[in-house]
Write an enzyme that holds these catalytic residues in place. Structure first.
Site, short mmCIF file in Angstrom:
data_model
loop_
_atom_site.label_atom_id
_atom_site.label_comp_id
_atom_site.label_asym_id
_atom_site.label_seq_id
_atom_site.Cartn_x
_atom_site.Cartn_y
_atom_site.Cartn_z
N HIS A 181 13.83 43.67 -0.23
CA HIS A 181 12.14 43.46 1.02
C HIS A 181 12.30 45.54 1.19
O HIS A 181 10.94 45.53 0.65
CB HIS A 181 13.08 43.09 2.41
CG HIS A 181 12.08 42.80 3.36
ND1 HIS A 181 10.43 42.61 2.84
CD2 HIS A 181 11.89 42.57 4.82
CE1 HIS A 181 9.99 42.55 4.32
NE2 HIS A 181 10.94 42.20 4.59
N ARG A 192 -3.76 46.31 0.63
CA ARG A 192 -2.59 47.30 1.32
C ARG A 192 -2.56 48.28 0.40
O ARG A 192 -2.64 49.39 1.10
CB ARG A 192 -1.37 46.95 1.65
CG ARG A 192 -0.96 45.82 2.55
CD ARG A 192 -0.36 44.98 2.81
NE ARG A 192 1.18 44.44 1.97
CZ ARG A 192 1.86 44.87 1.10
NH1 ARG A 192 2.23 44.11 3.05
NH2 ARG A 192 2.72 43.50 1.50
N ARG A 247 15.82 24.82 13.36
CA ARG A 247 17.80 24.51 13.18
C ARG A 247 17.56 23.55 11.52
O ARG A 247 17.68 22.23 11.68
CB ARG A 247 18.53 23.54 14.16
CG ARG A 247 19.87 22.75 13.26
CD ARG A 247 20.45 24.04 13.42
NE ARG A 247 22.00 22.79 12.41
CZ ARG A 247 22.62 22.81 11.77
NH1 ARG A 247 21.21 22.44 10.36
NH2 ARG A 247 23.52 22.24 11.81
N HIS A 261 3.79 40.07 -6.45
CA HIS A 261 3.86 39.51 -5.10
C HIS A 261 4.72 38.28 -5.39
O HIS A 261 3.63 37.21 -6.26
CB HIS A 261 3.21 40.12 -4.62
CG HIS A 261 3.23 40.40 -3.03
ND1 HIS A 261 3.24 39.18 -2.81
CD2 HIS A 261 3.78 40.81 -1.95
CE1 HIS A 261 3.16 38.99 -1.43
NE2 HIS A 261 3.64 40.29 -0.90
N ASP A 280 4.16 48.77 -2.67
CA ASP A 280 5.09 50.00 -2.63
C ASP A 280 4.72 50.77 -3.33
O ASP A 280 5.25 51.63 -3.68
CB ASP A 280 6.34 48.49 -2.67
CG ASP A 280 6.56 48.03 -1.61
OD1 ASP A 280 6.64 48.77 0.37
OD2 ASP A 280 7.11 47.07 -1.90
N ARG A 296 6.65 47.67 11.30
CA ARG A 296 6.89 45.95 11.39
C ARG A 296 7.50 45.23 12.23
O ARG A 296 7.01 44.30 12.84
CB ARG A 296 7.91 45.75 10.23
CG ARG A 296 8.02 44.32 10.03
CD ARG A 296 7.17 43.27 9.74
NE ARG A 296 5.81 43.88 8.57
CZ ARG A 296 6.35 43.40 7.59
NH1 ARG A 296 7.09 42.05 6.62
NH2 ARG A 296 5.48 43.56 6.50
#
Length: 469
Positions: free
Chosen positions: A304, A359, A451, A350, A405, A431
């Site tokens: 991540h 980005r 849940r 990605h 990145d 973030r």
């Protein structure tokens, strides 16, 4: 002037004319108040009514199907949660409340003399769906400066961490320790009404965002600057400017880079590890400090938040092996050697995107403007021309294009921040803007405890009628 986005026009058609007035995030008059909490207090009842009406009419509508591969494949592509602040389009990239990154760069307020958007403006947009005025952004800057001081026990904690403790571990631990300051935890223990939850989540979120640069700067100074002081917050400066000052950087271009970096890394819809973690933990009514600390533990994972670090390691090894001035053919051979050895080219591909990450594009534009002759940037630009074609020739990649990145570490290196282990902390500070904006709305809209139903392989085989082997 009333604004109506394409997606909101579609929603209005779906709900019908009698309910279209409820589309508050699509058709609205911009708020004039500079107090963000007041703006929210006005919006929330209208949004609650809009969603109530929508669910009453379409609550049983089927929106997709789930395959066996989705269950074994990390739930990729499965529509499973509501996340209001941003949506990731495979072809367009991220949209913050409907606005693309180029639109945000154009429309969001800037610092005096600056060209990049202020993260305060992006936060206002994420929370409200509205492009803020300069006065509203200035209010957020002052509010965060006012809330920035760290409690003494957190300072002591940071100053006593061992130097071999990873910066992300320090960030997570310090944020967890801020739980002692949670207004939501105290109010919940006193039995506040569910309708008031969002107000205390808002206060904790504002406090946490305000304090994160101080925590992050102390971690940096303790690890890499011999524990020197971070100095004091200047209430006349914006959030990013104060952060860079506390880190020890005063270059105006680096301050501009930090504004851009903190804006574009802020949110990437709700399915990624850090966003989903904060949403999940927050659904248990854990306060924002605990929810965000959990998100940071997810961000610390190599799949991540550590990707930009891996890109730099790969680029450095490439330069060591081939030198700084390398031909396109030698680069192609190096890339093929990487792929043929079973490795990936870091920074490319990605899980969702199928085009060049916007980005990446805005960071490339920043580099072309400010550091066009930097050897590392020139290498990144050269790779941009070559890697996608090689990946297409290989035929395995669904997306051969660069992601965020592939570029961010190169920019940080250029301005002197060489400490790659620290980069994910910057990602984490950014973030917070996205996941905490959503956390406020999750409590305002009364989202329940998350849940989902899990299954065993044997149970799944029975369900689909397969023979157990």
């Amino acid at each position: 002037m009333t604004l109506l986005t394409a997606s909101s026009r579609a929603a209005a058609r779906l709900l019908g004319a009698k309910n279209s007035s409820c589309i508050i995030f699509a058709a609205r008059h911009a708020s004039t108040s500079t107090n963000l909490k007041d703006v929210l207090a006005n919006m929330i009842p209208k949004e609650q009514a809009r969603i109530k009406s929508f669910r009453q009419q379409y609550g049983s509508t089927v929106i997709g199907q789930i395959t066996v591969d989705m269950l074994y494949g990390g739930m990729r592509g499965m529509k499973g949660l509501i996340y209001e602040t941003s949506v990731l389009d495979p072809d367009e990239g991220i949209r913050f409340r409907g606005y693309s990154i180029p639109e945000c760069q154009k429309l969001l307020p800037k610092a005096p003399g600056g060209a990049e958007p202020l993260p305060e403006g992006l936060f206002w947009l994420l929370v409200t769906g509205e492009i803020p005025s300069q006065e509203q952004v200035n209010w957020v800057s002052r509010e965060w400066a006012k809330r920035a001081a760290l409690p003494s026990h957190v300072v002591t904690m940071l100053d006593n961490f061992p130097t071999n403790l990873h910066p992300m571990s320090q960030l997570s631990a310090a944020v967890t320790a801020l739980n002692s300051e949670s207004t939501f935890a105290r109010a919940y223990s006193e039995g506040i009404s569910r309708t008031k939850y969002w107000e205390f989540i808002y206060e904790d979120s504002m406090d946490l965002i305000a304090k994160l640069p101080c925590i992050a700067a102390k971690i940096y100074r303790n690890l890499y600057r011999e524990g020197s002081s971070i100095g004091a917050i200047d209430p006349a400066l914006d959030w990013s400017h104060n952060f860079t000052n506390m880190l020890g950087y005063t270059d105006t271009q680096f301050i501009e880079l930090m504004r851009l970096y903190l804006t574009i890394h802020s949110d990437h819809e709700g399915g990624n590890v850090s966003a989903h973690t904060s949403h999940l933990v927050g659904s248990a009514l854990s306060d924002p400090y605990l929810a965000f600390a959990a998100a940071m533990n997810g961000l610390a994972g190599p799949l991540h938040g550590l990707a930009n670090q891996e890109v730099l390691v790969w680029l450095t090894n490439l330069q060591k092996e081939l030198g700084e001035d390398v031909s396109d053919q030698k680069l192609r051979d190096f890339i093929w050697n990487t792929l043929n050895s079973g490795r990936v080219v870091p920074g490319y591909g990605h899980a969702v995107l199928r085009k060049t990450d916007p980005r990446y594009t805005c960071q490339r534009e920043f580099a072309l403007k400010h550091l066009p002759k930097d050897p590392l940037f020139k290498l990144v630009a050269q790779l941009y021309k070559i890697v996608p074609n090689v990946l297409l020739e290989q035929g395995k990649a669904k997306n051969p294009w660069p992601n965020v990145d592939a570029h961010s570490g190169v920019l940080l290196q250029y301005y002197g921040m060489k400490e790659m282990n620290y980069y994910t902390v910057l990602f984490g500070v950014s973030r917070a803007l996205g996941v905490l904006s959503q956390l406020i709305w999750s409590r305002a809209l009364g989202f329940p405890l998350e849940r989902p139903k899990s299954m065993s392989t044997d149970g799944l085989m029975v369900l689909v009628g397969a023979k157990s082997v």
